[in-house]
Design a protein around this motif. Structure first.
Motif, mmCIF file in Angstrom:
data_model
loop_
_atom_site.group_PDB
_atom_site.id
_atom_site.type_symbol
_atom_site.label_atom_id
_atom_site.label_comp_id
_atom_site.label_asym_id
_atom_site.label_seq_id
_atom_site.Cartn_x
_atom_site.Cartn_y
_atom_site.Cartn_z
ATOM 1 N N GLU A 1 -1.070 1.294 3.098
ATOM 2 C CA GLU A 1 0.269 0.901 3.548
ATOM 3 C C GLU A 1 0.887 1.944 4.479
ATOM 4 O O GLU A 1 2.041 1.818 4.855
ATOM 5 N N GLN A 44 5.772 -3.122 -0.660
ATOM 6 C CA GLN A 44 6.262 -3.625 0.630
ATOM 7 C C GLN A 44 7.732 -4.027 0.552
ATOM 8 O O GLN A 44 8.510 -3.741 1.469
ATOM 9 N N ARG A 48 1.196 -4.072 -4.334
ATOM 10 C CA ARG A 48 1.399 -4.121 -2.880
ATOM 11 C C ARG A 48 2.672 -4.909 -2.543
ATOM 12 O O ARG A 48 3.458 -4.495 -1.703
#
Length: 163
Positions: free
Chosen positions: A144, A113, A109
């Motif tokens: 996301e 990001q 993650r």
């Protein structure tokens, strides 16, 4: 949870990206392929061959002692030589790989990001990726904001709008 540092990928990181591409290809122990088999497949090596050409960007994750444990990057492909998750000209395709021992700890993650932020800052409108439907990372991508655009065989092409 382990703490990682995230840095920009540079031209000299082609070996690191290659290692993480092999990890991404081997997301499932049941479908394990040797490094040599992955590197013999131009469908995979197109993601690292000639790394740091115009339009390429990415990030590298390292432990406190400098060990590389993950990477995420994107690149553009032409319509006549598309990647697995090709959508359209001008839409970069994202690749993400994490060493098995560091999976399921939030690192994917963080890398995702950071890569999306770089694509947004570079002015891209969308970013795409390809993922096998059985891969647990599908849940990460959906969380996301990625949405399935196309389904081919066992793979989904997913897209995130960046604006």
């Amino acid at each position: 949870m382990a703490v990682y540092s995230i840095r920009d990928a540079v031209a000299e990181d082609v070996r690191v990206l290659t290692d993480m591409m092999v990890e991404a290809a081997n997301w499932s122990a049941a479908g394990f392929r040797t490094r040599a088999a992955v590197l013999a497949d131009t469908q995979h090596t197109r993601y690292v061959h000639g790394w740091r050409r115009p339009g390429d960007a990415g990030v590298i994750a390292e432990t406190h002692d400098g060990a590389v444990v993950g990477a995420s990057w994107y690149r553009l492909f032409p319509a006549d030589a598309p990647g697995f998750g090709y959508v359209a000209p001008g839409v970069p395709e994202l690749i993400l790989g994490v060493s098995p021992i560091h999976r399921a700890q939030g690192l994917g993650r963080q890398l995702l990001q950071a890569t999306v932020l770089r694509a947004r800052a570079a002015g891209y409108q969308r970013i795409s990726l390809s993922v096998e439907r059985a891969n647990h990372a599908v849940a990460l991508y959906r969380s996301e904001g990625f949405a399935t655009l196309d389904r081919r065989g066992t793979r989904d092409t997913m897209v995130l709008n960046l604006r």
